[in-house]
Write an enzyme that holds these catalytic residues in place. Sequence first.
Site, PDB file in Angstrom:
ATOM      1  CB  SER A 512      -0.948  -0.054   1.208  1.00 53.87           C
ATOM      2  OG  SER A 512      -2.064   0.739   1.009  1.00 53.87           O
ATOM      3  CG  ASP A 523       7.431   5.547 -11.464  1.00 53.18           C
ATOM      4  OD1 ASP A 523       7.949   4.496 -11.877  1.00 53.18           O
ATOM      5  OD2 ASP A 523       6.234   5.643 -11.146  1.00 53.18           O
ATOM      6  CE  LYS A 538      -5.078  -2.512   0.912  1.00 54.29           C
ATOM      7  NZ  LYS A 538      -5.153  -1.077   0.609  1.00 54.29           N
TER       8      LYS A 538
END
Length: 757
Positions: A512, A523, A538
């Site tokens: 999460s 990224d 998740k």
Amino acid sequence: MNVIIQFMKRNYKILLVIIALSVGLWSFMPKQGASKDPEKDKLLLELLTFVIEKGHYNPAAIDDTFSKGVYKDYLNALDPSKRFFLQSDIDEFVKYETQLDDQIKNKDLTFFDLTYNRLMQRMEESKSYYKEALATPFDYKKDESFNTDYEKMPFAKSTAELKERWRLQVKLSALSSLVEKQKLQEDLAKDAKKTIEEKLADYRKDSSEEITPEMEKKFREDDAKKKNEKPKTYEQLEKETREATLSSLNDNFSFIKDLDREDWFSIYVNAIASRFDPHTSYFGPSEKEKFDVSMSGKLEGIGARLQKKGDFTEISELISGGPAWRGKQLESGDVILKVAQKDAEPVDVVGMRLDDVVKKIKGPKGTEVRLTVKKQDGTIKVITIVRDEVEIEETYVKSSIVEKDGFKYGVIYLPKFYIDFEDQNSRDAGKDVAQEVERLKAAGVQGIVMDVRDNGGGSLKTVVDIAGLFIDQGPIVQIKSAAGKKEVLYDKDPKVQWDGPLVVMINEFSASASEILAAAIQDYKRGVIIGSKQSYGKGTVQNVIDLNQFVRGSTYGDLGALKTTTQKFYRINGGSTQLEGVKSDIAIPDRYSYLKMGERDIDNAMPWDKIDPADYHIWNKQNNFDLAIAKSRERMAANAQMKLIDENAKWLDERNKENVYSLNIDKFKAEQKALEDKSKKYKSLADYKNSFVFNSLPYEVDATKKDPVLKEKRDRWHESLAKDIYIEEAIHILNDLQSENNKGLTSKVKKDKLVKS
């Protein structure tokens, strides 16, 4: 822990929509005086389907496919080990397999009533099965076995077959206890041959604790008492194990007897709720209260989180600083078979409800509990733990300093993304991590490891704050709501608190919010992600909705709450972390590598998908990023310890698939001996030590001088870091990320030191 966004500020629109829609429910308001449970159950079904259909991110169609899923999950929850229902019961139930969708919509309780009443009948009948099996001694020389793979096991075709299944099951339980008792007798016999001086010497060797005169006196008294005890005969031990197994099963059934219809209906409701997705669930009144307590951050007992896996209760996590953590014997993945209060006979908890297992393990501070656990390698051990209060401090961030090649590096461990929504001035993960970064900078570190292993998530706001410490202003995560509206959460502060080398550590239990942080860092190419092949996977957000707000004047009391998935989050590159998680730049083997433990292993998990990427710019201040990754992979390939970890992981996966146990005592002992011998090969994994020394920051060194408990906790943490091969590699990577200029600076620092010395 899930990412849970409270109904505050930016989520007020969702709340307003649900409240507006709830007006339609008030026409179904129960009449005053109505108190029959079935009427409450019907109201609960109506509330459940209404709130989910209106508030869920992507509610599944309540159709025949949905019905089949509820049917399967519900029966598995009622009788996971297939020791109550007969095949004839299933033949009767199966006609409802595709009718439950209609029954749910029509608030029809026919299927629930049928299964509930039949289960009560079968449970009552089963009492005679185990009592009969335990009435006479077992023949442990007989060559028979028992398969514990309940998922593949068919339901018994007759009462006689079911009775035989019970006999084999209780025989296995009694046999494992008998072998434990025999081993204890053998250990006592060996111990009796030692002199008291030899025993004291062994104690001094194994323990850092100094033996006081009072301790030695007690030691000698206990030793003399043991030497006067006569060893028990096989017949005595065999009888004891049957009596203990009988007592355990009687206790188990007494717990079941205490459950009321509401408890069983909660199971049915949860089977419905969880078919929408694995993170949508119903909290009955008592479960809702426990959830509220858990959100406050206070933990009591042995300091371990438990989870149900079929008929078994498994340790899912040890709480840092708690008594189980301090004891060093209990581990994540251990399966609890029995629970005993101090010197009392152990109670078999296999098949027992998780709540009931928790009740047995919990107790007043200072009291003793003994857990009989099955380790990952198949061996069975008895672990004694003294209950205590688990301090909330251990849920907070902490940091340490380590040196390599003249460089200082910082390690920040974040167990969860915590925040107190009610008190804006209280501690939260974002503010605390920022403070630790400043402290590490003041200490002169030249690289930081951000450790979010085993971090199950928490507050979304704190993720954005923490990621923002390491980048220029820009997007951190994208969120998509049920209505399809996309929102991008930004770090709007142009300040970069740490612009040096960064490594983020994850594992299969990083979920999460942890995945949002790791994904953003990856990224932006801001730091290196190392750890398990991929994180948990998740990528959804849940809201907890109090069901009582929708019904006025109810005479039924607390209706509980519903935790439902309302949003989905996406990386800034557009991909979801759902199912796929975050793939490490450098994948390192661990003991869980081949076990099914992620979101991708759940049959009704929400799918992976992709949306348009956000507008962001790659971090361009780390020149040797790819070189550091290449060097790390070379080290991993040549590391013998890593190869042993991978071999151990494969063996554990094989062990996990072996479910047949011999009920012949000689063969059973041989199987256990083989497991113990095999596990010795991997003992060196626990004994591994890296070459680093970890220290607290100056402010904490001062604090530990005044607080011996804090000192013990930090010493234990540093000890674990010094045995952590993954932290070792993270530090190597930080070293590789240093620029040539910094390395030249280090050489100069070393030269200056030589001149001064």
